[in-house]
Design a protein around this motif. Structure first.
Motif, PDB file in Angstrom:
ATOM      1  N   LEU A 173     -25.236  44.058  10.963  1.00  0.00           N
ATOM      2  CA  LEU A 173     -24.707  42.742  10.949  1.00  0.00           C
ATOM      3  C   LEU A 173     -24.335  42.253   9.485  1.00  0.00           C
ATOM      4  CD1 LEU A 173     -27.208  41.590  13.474  1.00  0.00           C
ATOM      5  CD2 LEU A 173     -24.820  41.869  13.903  1.00  0.00           C
ATOM      6  N   LEU A 174     -25.150  42.346   8.664  1.00  0.00           N
ATOM      7  CA  LEU A 174     -24.740  41.849   7.239  1.00  0.00           C
ATOM      8  C   LEU A 174     -23.497  42.473   7.060  1.00  0.00           C
ATOM      9  CD1 LEU A 174     -28.049  41.962   5.163  1.00  0.00           C
ATOM     10  CD2 LEU A 174     -26.780  40.063   6.028  1.00  0.00           C
ATOM     11  N   ARG A 175     -23.019  43.744   6.982  1.00  0.00           N
ATOM     12  CA  ARG A 175     -21.830  44.359   6.632  1.00  0.00           C
ATOM     13  C   ARG A 175     -20.765  43.693   7.349  1.00  0.00           C
ATOM     14  NH1 ARG A 175     -20.715  50.283   8.481  1.00  0.00           N
ATOM     15  NH2 ARG A 175     -22.467  49.399   9.914  1.00  0.00           N
ATOM     16  N   TYR A 176     -21.092  43.530   8.641  1.00  0.00           N
ATOM     17  CA  TYR A 176     -19.968  43.094   9.622  1.00  0.00           C
ATOM     18  C   TYR A 176     -19.682  41.541   9.023  1.00  0.00           C
ATOM     19  CZ  TYR A 176     -17.402  41.082  13.591  1.00  0.00           C
ATOM     20  OH  TYR A 176     -16.570  40.482  14.405  1.00  0.00           O
ATOM     21  N   TYR A 177     -20.404  40.758   8.895  1.00  0.00           N
ATOM     22  CA  TYR A 177     -20.351  39.315   8.731  1.00  0.00           C
ATOM     23  C   TYR A 177     -19.766  39.308   7.198  1.00  0.00           C
ATOM     24  CZ  TYR A 177     -22.236  37.669  12.823  1.00  0.00           C
ATOM     25  OH  TYR A 177     -22.567  37.666  14.102  1.00  0.00           O
ATOM     26  N   LEU A 178     -20.067  39.939   6.192  1.00  0.00           N
ATOM     27  CA  LEU A 178     -19.627  39.978   5.011  1.00  0.00           C
ATOM     28  C   LEU A 178     -18.166  40.522   5.076  1.00  0.00           C
ATOM     29  CD1 LEU A 178     -19.896  39.300   1.883  1.00  0.00           C
ATOM     30  CD2 LEU A 178     -20.727  41.492   1.624  1.00  0.00           C
ATOM     31  N   GLY A 179     -17.819  41.530   5.734  1.00  0.00           N
ATOM     32  CA  GLY A 179     -16.603  41.862   6.105  1.00  0.00           C
ATOM     33  C   GLY A 179     -15.394  41.048   6.592  1.00  0.00           C
ATOM     34  N   VAL A 180     -15.805  40.188   7.728  1.00  0.00           N
ATOM     35  CA  VAL A 180     -15.025  39.187   8.222  1.00  0.00           C
ATOM     36  C   VAL A 180     -14.913  38.007   7.031  1.00  0.00           C
ATOM     37  CG1 VAL A 180     -15.329  37.334  10.156  1.00  0.00           C
ATOM     38  CG2 VAL A 180     -15.939  39.807  10.829  1.00  0.00           C
ATOM     39  N   PHE A 181     -16.059  37.728   6.547  1.00  0.00           N
ATOM     40  CA  PHE A 181     -15.929  36.552   5.674  1.00  0.00           C
ATOM     41  C   PHE A 181     -14.777  36.868   4.501  1.00  0.00           C
ATOM     42  CE2 PHE A 181     -17.357  34.959   1.431  1.00  0.00           C
ATOM     43  CZ  PHE A 181     -16.896  33.594   1.474  1.00  0.00           C
ATOM     44  N   THR A 182     -14.908  38.207   3.795  1.00  0.00           N
ATOM     45  CA  THR A 182     -14.014  38.450   3.083  1.00  0.00           C
ATOM     46  C   THR A 182     -12.585  38.665   3.482  1.00  0.00           C
ATOM     47  OG1 THR A 182     -15.814  39.821   1.982  1.00  0.00           O
ATOM     48  CG2 THR A 182     -13.295  40.448   1.202  1.00  0.00           C
ATOM     49  N   HIS A 183     -12.308  39.410   4.757  1.00  0.00           N
ATOM     50  CA  HIS A 183     -10.936  39.386   5.472  1.00  0.00           C
ATOM     51  C   HIS A 183     -10.443  37.863   5.389  1.00  0.00           C
ATOM     52  CE1 HIS A 183      -7.943  41.454   7.359  1.00  0.00           C
ATOM     53  NE2 HIS A 183      -7.951  40.578   8.500  1.00  0.00           N
ATOM     54  N   SER A 184     -11.321  36.894   5.663  1.00  0.00           N
ATOM     55  CA  SER A 184     -10.628  35.563   6.039  1.00  0.00           C
ATOM     56  C   SER A 184     -10.014  34.859   4.801  1.00  0.00           C
ATOM     57  CB  SER A 184     -11.831  34.638   6.485  1.00  0.00           C
ATOM     58  OG  SER A 184     -12.849  34.050   5.466  1.00  0.00           O
ATOM     59  N   TRP A 185     -10.354  35.524   3.641  1.00  0.00           N
ATOM     60  CA  TRP A 185      -9.694  34.931   2.357  1.00  0.00           C
ATOM     61  C   TRP A 185      -8.959  35.859   1.726  1.00  0.00           C
ATOM     62  CZ3 TRP A 185     -11.457  36.939  -1.992  1.00  0.00           C
ATOM     63  CH2 TRP A 185     -12.687  37.424  -2.051  1.00  0.00           C
ATOM     64  N   TRP A 186      -9.081  37.208   2.130  1.00  0.00           N
ATOM     65  CA  TRP A 186      -8.606  38.040   1.410  1.00  0.00           C
ATOM     66  C   TRP A 186      -7.336  38.892   2.364  1.00  0.00           C
ATOM     67  CZ3 TRP A 186      -7.843  39.809  -3.452  1.00  0.00           C
ATOM     68  CH2 TRP A 186      -7.501  41.169  -3.918  1.00  0.00           C
ATOM     69  N   GLY A 187      -6.001  38.422   2.067  1.00  0.00           N
ATOM     70  CA  GLY A 187      -5.142  38.738   2.816  1.00  0.00           C
ATOM     71  C   GLY A 187      -4.352  39.930   2.603  1.00  0.00           C
ATOM     72  N   TYR A 188      -4.853  40.798   1.592  1.00  0.00           N
ATOM     73  CA  TYR A 188      -3.954  42.185   1.288  1.00  0.00           C
ATOM     74  C   TYR A 188      -4.321  43.181   1.813  1.00  0.00           C
ATOM     75  CZ  TYR A 188      -3.116  38.211  -2.320  1.00  0.00           C
ATOM     76  OH  TYR A 188      -2.597  37.252  -2.869  1.00  0.00           O
ATOM     77  N   ASP A 189      -3.521  44.360   1.724  1.00  0.00           N
ATOM     78  CA  ASP A 189      -3.981  45.670   2.136  1.00  0.00           C
ATOM     79  C   ASP A 189      -5.020  46.260   1.694  1.00  0.00           C
ATOM     80  OD1 ASP A 189      -1.759  45.617   4.115  1.00  0.00           O
ATOM     81  OD2 ASP A 189      -0.288  45.938   2.301  1.00  0.00           O
ATOM     82  N   PHE A 190      -5.531  45.963   0.302  1.00  0.00           N
ATOM     83  CA  PHE A 190      -6.656  46.548  -0.248  1.00  0.00           C
ATOM     84  C   PHE A 190      -8.135  46.294   0.658  1.00  0.00           C
ATOM     85  CE2 PHE A 190      -9.884  47.226  -3.586  1.00  0.00           C
ATOM     86  CZ  PHE A 190      -9.556  48.523  -4.001  1.00  0.00           C
ATOM     87  N   PRO A 191      -8.941  47.246   0.836  1.00  0.00           N
ATOM     88  CA  PRO A 191      -9.992  47.114   1.536  1.00  0.00           C
ATOM     89  C   PRO A 191     -11.145  46.616   0.706  1.00  0.00           C
ATOM     90  CG  PRO A 191      -9.700  49.327   1.229  1.00  0.00           C
ATOM     91  CD  PRO A 191      -8.559  48.629   0.935  1.00  0.00           C
ATOM     92  N   LEU A 192     -11.089  45.208   0.073  1.00  0.00           N
ATOM     93  CA  LEU A 192     -11.934  44.635  -0.760  1.00  0.00           C
ATOM     94  C   LEU A 192     -13.227  44.427  -0.119  1.00  0.00           C
ATOM     95  CD1 LEU A 192     -12.273  43.530  -3.678  1.00  0.00           C
ATOM     96  CD2 LEU A 192     -11.772  41.293  -2.688  1.00  0.00           C
ATOM     97  N   GLY A 193     -13.331  43.985   0.995  1.00  0.00           N
ATOM     98  CA  GLY A 193     -14.622  43.838   1.692  1.00  0.00           C
ATOM     99  C   GLY A 193     -15.535  45.068   1.521  1.00  0.00           C
ATOM    100  N   THR A 194     -15.124  46.032   1.918  1.00  0.00           N
ATOM    101  CA  THR A 194     -15.860  47.266   1.854  1.00  0.00           C
ATOM    102  C   THR A 194     -16.289  47.789   0.802  1.00  0.00           C
ATOM    103  OG1 THR A 194     -14.688  48.160   3.992  1.00  0.00           O
ATOM    104  CG2 THR A 194     -15.858  49.799   2.833  1.00  0.00           C
TER     105      THR A 194
END
Length: 135
Positions: A15-36
């Motif tokens: 759940l922590l991974r999922y929410y951090l990924g969603v949070f990162t994706h909400s402000w990082w709009g690039y192709d690079f998978p920064l959240g992971t």
């Protein structure tokens, strides 16, 4: 009991991974998978620290340690998402991003594990010194 604690840790970590990924994706709009990448680097640091400091302190039952290390941190980090995202970058012709992602994940992951281990080592050393002074 061990299975239950690993399962609970797994639920929390995923759940922590999922929410951090969603949070990162909400402000990082690039192709690079920064959240992971961030998730895996945090996990490397935490597991390095945890392995040296918490386990060496011997204050927690082994079942709790397995729940945190294997369950929580193990489910928080993910090689499968890293692999799929790398293949996706390659399929979209983003070879530079793919190579950068692999290099950052590998080398920075090792660096973060080492840093976590060093922080844990220093913290354990300070606790030993305090214990020796109190005696």
């Amino acid at each position: 009991m061990n299975y239950l604690l690993v399962g609970i840790g797994g639920i929390v970590g995923s759940l922590l991974r999922y929410y951090l990924g969603v949070f990162t994706h909400s402000w990082w709009g690039y192709d690079f998978p920064l959240g992971t990448l961030i998730i895996n680097l945090i996990g490397c640091f935490v597991l390095g620290w945890f392995t040296y400091h918490i386990i060496k302190m011997k204050i927690f039952h082994p079942h709790i340690l397995a729940g945190i290390g294997t369950g929580l941190v193990g489910s928080f980090t993910t090689i499968s998402t890293f692999s799929v995202e790398t293949v996706t970058l390659i399929q979209h012709g983003l070879w530079i991003f793919a190579l950068l992602y692999v290099a950052l994940s590998l080398f920075d992951g090792l660096l973060m594990s080492w840093l976590g281990y060093q922080v844990g080592h220093r913290a354990a050393k300070k606790l030993q010194e305090k214990g020796a002074q109190a005696s």
